[in-house]
Design a protein around this motif. Sequence first.
Motif, short mmCIF file in Angstrom:
data_model
loop_
_atom_site.label_atom_id
_atom_site.label_comp_id
_atom_site.label_asym_id
_atom_site.label_seq_id
_atom_site.Cartn_x
_atom_site.Cartn_y
_atom_site.Cartn_z
N LEU A 64 0.89 -0.48 -0.02
CA LEU A 64 -0.06 0.30 0.22
C LEU A 64 1.18 0.61 -0.18
O LEU A 64 1.26 0.90 1.13
N THR A 65 0.68 1.90 -0.31
CA THR A 65 1.52 2.81 -1.13
C THR A 65 0.68 4.59 -1.41
O THR A 65 -0.22 4.52 -1.77
N PHE A 66 1.23 5.57 -0.33
CA PHE A 66 -0.03 7.09 -0.43
C PHE A 66 1.31 8.13 -0.83
O PHE A 66 2.52 7.88 -0.80
N THR A 67 1.09 9.06 -1.87
CA THR A 67 1.81 9.89 -2.23
C THR A 67 1.09 11.37 -3.20
O THR A 67 -0.22 11.20 -2.48
N ASP A 68 1.95 12.18 -3.19
CA ASP A 68 0.82 13.38 -2.83
C ASP A 68 1.30 13.37 -5.02
O ASP A 68 0.79 14.53 -4.64
N SER A 118 -1.51 9.77 -12.62
CA SER A 118 0.22 9.26 -13.28
C SER A 118 0.82 8.35 -12.19
O SER A 118 1.39 7.95 -12.89
N VAL A 119 0.17 8.13 -11.33
CA VAL A 119 0.64 7.07 -10.00
C VAL A 119 0.15 5.51 -11.08
O VAL A 119 -1.01 5.06 -11.10
N LYS A 120 1.57 5.48 -11.19
CA LYS A 120 1.47 3.76 -11.68
C LYS A 120 1.34 2.24 -10.86
O LYS A 120 2.39 2.35 -9.60
N ALA A 121 0.11 2.15 -10.62
CA ALA A 121 -0.19 1.20 -9.65
C ALA A 121 -1.19 0.18 -9.98
O ALA A 121 -1.68 0.59 -10.98
N ASP A 122 -1.23 -0.73 -9.45
CA ASP A 122 -2.75 -1.47 -10.37
C ASP A 122 -4.23 -1.38 -9.65
O ASP A 122 -4.82 -1.40 -10.96
N ALA A 138 -2.90 3.61 -13.52
CA ALA A 138 -3.46 2.20 -13.41
C ALA A 138 -4.70 2.13 -14.04
O ALA A 138 -5.95 2.87 -14.49
N PRO A 139 -4.85 0.55 -14.32
CA PRO A 139 -5.63 -0.21 -15.00
C PRO A 139 -7.19 -0.24 -14.50
O PRO A 139 -8.14 0.00 -15.29
N LEU A 140 -7.29 -0.10 -13.53
CA LEU A 140 -8.25 -0.41 -12.00
C LEU A 140 -8.19 0.89 -11.17
O LEU A 140 -7.94 1.14 -10.63
#
Length: 107
Positions: free
Chosen positions: A4-8, A13-17, A73-75
């Motif tokens: 689990l990643t938190f970002t500002d 633009s976040v590359k996540a699942d 993110a794809p989903l």
Amino acid sequence: MTDLTFTDSAAGSVKADVLVLASRRGKDGVELAEGQPLSRAAQKHLSSTLPEVGAEGGADEIVRLTGVPGVAAPLVLVVGTGRQAPPADPRAAAGTPDPRERLRRAA
């Protein structure tokens, strides 16, 4: 194991699942909660798609979407939070503490 990643960073633009966004019930139906910087294309897509799939922004409602333009993110999971409660004290909405709270803090 799940990470689990938190970002500002900008949400799109976040590359996540999975990208998780919050929605709520507004005066005119479902709306995205403030503070989620998305591209105009993503906002427009979500604003039109959420009502089409029957989303209402109710508490604990979950809508799964794929292929949202402007989102890496794809989903995308849009989680409902219910109605936004009005502040009990109008000063709280303006960010001004109640005079009693100021007194307590000064003590």
